[in-house]
Motif scaffolding. Structure first.
Motif, mmCIF file in Angstrom:
data_model
loop_
_atom_site.group_PDB
_atom_site.id
_atom_site.type_symbol
_atom_site.label_atom_id
_atom_site.label_comp_id
_atom_site.label_asym_id
_atom_site.label_seq_id
_atom_site.Cartn_x
_atom_site.Cartn_y
_atom_site.Cartn_z
ATOM 1 N N VAL A 1 0.832 -1.194 0.000
ATOM 2 C CA VAL A 1 0.000 0.000 0.000
ATOM 3 C C VAL A 1 0.874 1.254 0.000
ATOM 4 O O VAL A 1 0.613 2.224 -0.729
ATOM 5 C CB VAL A 1 -0.946 -0.003 1.217
ATOM 6 N N VAL A 2 1.946 1.236 0.795
ATOM 7 C CA VAL A 2 2.850 2.382 0.838
ATOM 8 C C VAL A 2 3.503 2.586 -0.529
ATOM 9 O O VAL A 2 3.616 3.715 -1.024
ATOM 10 C CB VAL A 2 3.916 2.176 1.937
ATOM 11 N N ARG A 3 3.921 1.496 -1.155
ATOM 12 C CA ARG A 3 4.562 1.601 -2.474
ATOM 13 C C ARG A 3 3.573 2.065 -3.544
ATOM 14 O O ARG A 3 3.950 2.800 -4.461
ATOM 15 C CB ARG A 3 5.178 0.255 -2.846
ATOM 16 N N ALA A 4 2.328 1.633 -3.424
ATOM 17 C CA ALA A 4 1.305 2.101 -4.367
ATOM 18 C C ALA A 4 1.114 3.610 -4.232
ATOM 19 O O ALA A 4 0.959 4.326 -5.229
ATOM 20 C CB ALA A 4 -0.009 1.369 -4.129
ATOM 21 N N HIS A 5 1.138 4.093 -2.987
ATOM 22 C CA HIS A 5 1.049 5.535 -2.743
ATOM 23 C C HIS A 5 2.229 6.248 -3.399
ATOM 24 O O HIS A 5 2.049 7.291 -4.049
ATOM 25 C CB HIS A 5 1.037 5.809 -1.240
ATOM 26 N N ALA A 6 3.423 5.686 -3.260
ATOM 27 C CA ALA A 6 4.612 6.292 -3.857
ATOM 28 C C ALA A 6 4.509 6.303 -5.382
ATOM 29 O O ALA A 6 4.896 7.280 -6.035
ATOM 30 C CB ALA A 6 5.863 5.536 -3.408
ATOM 31 N N ARG A 7 3.984 5.209 -5.960
ATOM 32 C CA ARG A 7 3.816 5.164 -7.418
ATOM 33 C C ARG A 7 2.828 6.239 -7.873
ATOM 34 O O ARG A 7 3.039 6.901 -8.904
ATOM 35 C CB ARG A 7 3.333 3.788 -7.858
ATOM 36 N N ASP A 8 1.755 6.411 -7.113
ATOM 37 C CA ASP A 8 0.779 7.449 -7.451
ATOM 38 C C ASP A 8 1.435 8.832 -7.467
ATOM 39 O O ASP A 8 1.156 9.661 -8.348
ATOM 40 C CB ASP A 8 -0.378 7.445 -6.450
ATOM 41 N N LEU A 9 2.312 9.062 -6.490
ATOM 42 C CA LEU A 9 3.000 10.353 -6.432
ATOM 43 C C LEU A 9 3.908 10.543 -7.637
ATOM 44 O O LEU A 9 3.990 11.636 -8.198
ATOM 45 C CB LEU A 9 3.815 10.457 -5.141
ATOM 46 N N ARG A 10 4.614 9.462 -8.032
ATOM 47 C CA ARG A 10 5.499 9.570 -9.190
ATOM 48 C C ARG A 10 4.701 9.857 -10.462
ATOM 49 O O ARG A 10 5.108 10.666 -11.293
ATOM 50 C CB ARG A 10 6.309 8.282 -9.357
ATOM 51 N N GLU A 11 3.558 9.203 -10.597
ATOM 52 C CA GLU A 11 2.732 9.430 -11.782
ATOM 53 C C GLU A 11 2.183 10.853 -11.799
ATOM 54 O O GLU A 11 2.123 11.497 -12.850
ATOM 55 C CB GLU A 11 1.594 8.411 -11.812
ATOM 56 N N THR A 12 1.781 11.337 -10.615
ATOM 57 C CA THR A 12 1.298 12.712 -10.525
ATOM 58 C C THR A 12 2.400 13.696 -10.877
ATOM 59 O O THR A 12 2.175 14.682 -11.596
ATOM 60 C CB THR A 12 0.778 13.003 -9.103
ATOM 61 N N ALA A 13 3.616 13.409 -10.389
ATOM 62 C CA ALA A 13 4.750 14.290 -10.679
ATOM 63 C C ALA A 13 5.065 14.278 -12.170
ATOM 64 O O ALA A 13 5.336 15.319 -12.769
ATOM 65 C CB ALA A 13 5.972 13.851 -9.876
ATOM 66 N N ALA A 14 5.023 13.080 -12.789
ATOM 67 C CA ALA A 14 5.310 12.981 -14.215
ATOM 68 C C ALA A 14 4.274 13.748 -15.030
ATOM 69 O O ALA A 14 4.600 14.433 -15.999
ATOM 70 C CB ALA A 14 5.339 11.514 -14.638
ATOM 71 N N ALA A 15 2.999 13.639 -14.611
ATOM 72 C CA ALA A 15 1.945 14.366 -15.323
ATOM 73 C C ALA A 15 2.129 15.871 -15.170
ATOM 74 O O ALA A 15 1.909 16.638 -16.106
ATOM 75 C CB ALA A 15 0.580 13.943 -14.796
ATOM 76 N N ALA A 16 2.544 16.294 -13.970
ATOM 77 C CA ALA A 16 2.731 17.722 -13.720
ATOM 78 C C ALA A 16 3.895 18.290 -14.515
ATOM 79 O O ALA A 16 3.912 19.469 -14.861
ATOM 80 C CB ALA A 16 2.947 17.975 -12.233
ATOM 81 N N GLN A 17 4.879 17.432 -14.843
ATOM 82 C CA GLN A 17 6.067 17.888 -15.562
ATOM 83 C C GLN A 17 5.926 17.740 -17.071
ATOM 84 O O GLN A 17 6.809 18.127 -17.819
ATOM 85 C CB GLN A 17 7.293 17.110 -15.073
ATOM 86 N N ALA A 18 4.789 17.184 -17.520
ATOM 87 C CA ALA A 18 4.557 17.031 -18.947
ATOM 88 C C ALA A 18 4.389 18.402 -19.590
ATOM 89 O O ALA A 18 4.017 19.371 -18.924
ATOM 90 C CB ALA A 18 3.321 16.168 -19.176
ATOM 91 N N PRO A 19 4.667 18.504 -20.906
ATOM 92 C CA PRO A 19 4.500 19.800 -21.595
ATOM 93 C C PRO A 19 3.096 20.362 -21.401
ATOM 94 O O PRO A 19 2.100 19.662 -21.522
ATOM 95 C CB PRO A 19 4.740 19.434 -23.073
ATOM 96 N N GLY A 20 3.039 21.633 -21.035
ATOM 97 C CA GLY A 20 1.752 22.278 -20.834
ATOM 98 C C GLY A 20 1.188 22.124 -19.447
ATOM 99 O O GLY A 20 0.159 22.720 -19.131
ATOM 100 N N ALA A 21 1.857 21.317 -18.578
ATOM 101 C CA ALA A 21 1.359 21.110 -17.221
ATOM 102 C C ALA A 21 2.151 21.957 -16.245
ATOM 103 O O ALA A 21 3.278 22.363 -16.511
ATOM 104 C CB ALA A 21 1.466 19.641 -16.830
ATOM 105 N N VAL A 22 1.554 22.250 -15.076
ATOM 106 C CA VAL A 22 2.260 22.958 -14.014
ATOM 107 C C VAL A 22 3.229 21.990 -13.377
ATOM 108 O O VAL A 22 2.860 20.875 -13.007
ATOM 109 C CB VAL A 22 1.273 23.492 -12.961
ATOM 110 N N SER A 23 4.494 22.380 -13.220
ATOM 111 C CA SER A 23 5.505 21.457 -12.695
ATOM 112 C C SER A 23 5.373 21.302 -11.206
ATOM 113 O O SER A 23 4.872 22.164 -10.505
ATOM 114 C CB SER A 23 6.906 21.950 -13.050
ATOM 115 N N GLY A 24 5.884 20.169 -10.713
ATOM 116 C CA GLY A 24 5.874 19.862 -9.283
ATOM 117 C C GLY A 24 6.111 18.387 -9.119
ATOM 118 O O GLY A 24 5.701 17.612 -9.960
#
Length: 333
Positions: free
Chosen positions: A288-311
């Motif tokens: 469960v903890v690792r799934a949470h970490a994966r969710d954060l990585r995916e959110t970060a990747a989406a935020a860093q995509a072109p046109g997205a707010v970085s974070g």
């Protein structure tokens, strides 16, 4: 008596016929006959009277029939419980928690785990870093959450997430007017140092970063837990550098400002457990903890995509463990 004999006895007692009982059990008649004879020999009394049309129960057989269904039900319940425990679906997990970690991410992890495995009992222990590590080695807890843990061969540490540092400021303080506060602006400013620990931690990092930026704060208090620190800020005793999650403590008279520093960076929240601990409940919790970490990585990747707010909030990465101390109290420096 064994469970197989109990099942064979029950089938024969209900069918009253060796052939039909064997068919129900998906076996041939000779093994059934042998097991019934073995059971009667073990008990030292006949259980059935053989007749041309089948069998009838003796008094001893009637007495046994009254108990066997319950015995088989209890055995099946024990089997099911053992299998569920082996799969990490039941049992208990003892978790070490601390200060600002319980303000955001830890409650979310606990809620997610509880939703997936509602039969597992969650027991929380509010412990300092040193107390968590001691409790892990003494097997009083299975996993702990803390920050800035040095490597240890006996323990595994995985970063759950990183978060930026913020400054808690009295609402009427001049720094409250800034959208972002440079660390160098704390020169001469009364400072509440958190957490007070006997080994290097956030407080020591703050002091080192201030020194590197040529700022000399005036340390007013050193405290061991975040609520005390923020309460002192609310009382106007000074400012405090802490994690962004601490901003969930909405005390009157306190505002939160992002901190800008070239020498003081995001801080990780990690979980720590005994190396080699194969407890299935622990392993399920770590998933469960690792799934949470994966969710954060995916959110970060989406935020860093072109046109997205970085974070970003990077997820779990394994390393080793460490040591510190103490329940909360403040003192005048």
């Amino acid at each position: 008596m064994d469970l197989r004999q109990m099942r064979y006895f029950l089938a024969l007692a209900e069918e009253r016929h060796f052939g039909r009982a064997a068919e129900r059990l998906h076996i041939t008649q000779p093994p059934l006959t042998r097991q019934i004879r073995a059971l009667e020999d073990d008990l030292g009394t006949p259980l059935f009277v053989r007749t041309p049309k089948g069998v009838t129960l003796t008094e001893a057989g009637q007495a046994l029939l009254a108990e066997v269904p319950n015995l088989l039900s209890l055995a099946q319940r024990a089997r099911d419980r053992a299998q569920r425990a082996g799969a990490g679906l039941t049992g208990q997990i003892d978790i070490g928690i601390f200060g600002s970690g319980v303000l955001e991410v830890i409650p979310r992890l606990l809620a997610r785990f509880h939703a997936e495995r509602p039969e597992v009992r969650l027991v929380l222990h509010n412990l300092s870093k040193a107390e968590q590590l001691e409790a892990l080695r003494e097997r009083r807890i299975s996993v702990g959450f803390n920050r800035l843990l040095p490597a240890d061969d006996d323990l595994v540490i995985e970063t759950v997430q990183r978060e930026p540092l913020h400054l808690a400021v009295p609402a009427d303080h001049p720094l409250a007017a800034r959208a972002q506060v440079p660390l160098s602006a704390l020169h001469g400013v009364p400072l509440i140092l958190y957490p007070k620990m006997p080994v290097p931690g956030l407080a020591q990092r703050v002091l080192q970063a201030l020194a590197r930026e040529g700022a000399e704060p005036r340390v007013e208090f050193e405290v061991e837990e975040v609520l005390t620190a923020v309460a002192l800020v609310a009382g106007g005793f000074g400012v405090c550098v802490t994690t962004a999650s601490s901003a969930h403590l909405r005390l009157p008279g306190v505002v939160w400002r992002p901190l800008d520093s070239a020498h003081l960076h995001d801080i990780e929240l990690s979980c720590v457990w005994r190396r080699g601990d194969a407890n299935p409940v622990l392993q399920a919790f770590l998933e469960v903890v690792r799934a949470h970490a994966r969710d954060l990585r995916e959110t970060a990747a989406a935020a860093q995509a072109p046109g997205a707010v970085s974070g970003s909030e990077p997820g779990m990465a394994a390393r080793g463990g460490g040591k510190t101390k103490g329940p909360a109290r403040g003192r005048r420096a």
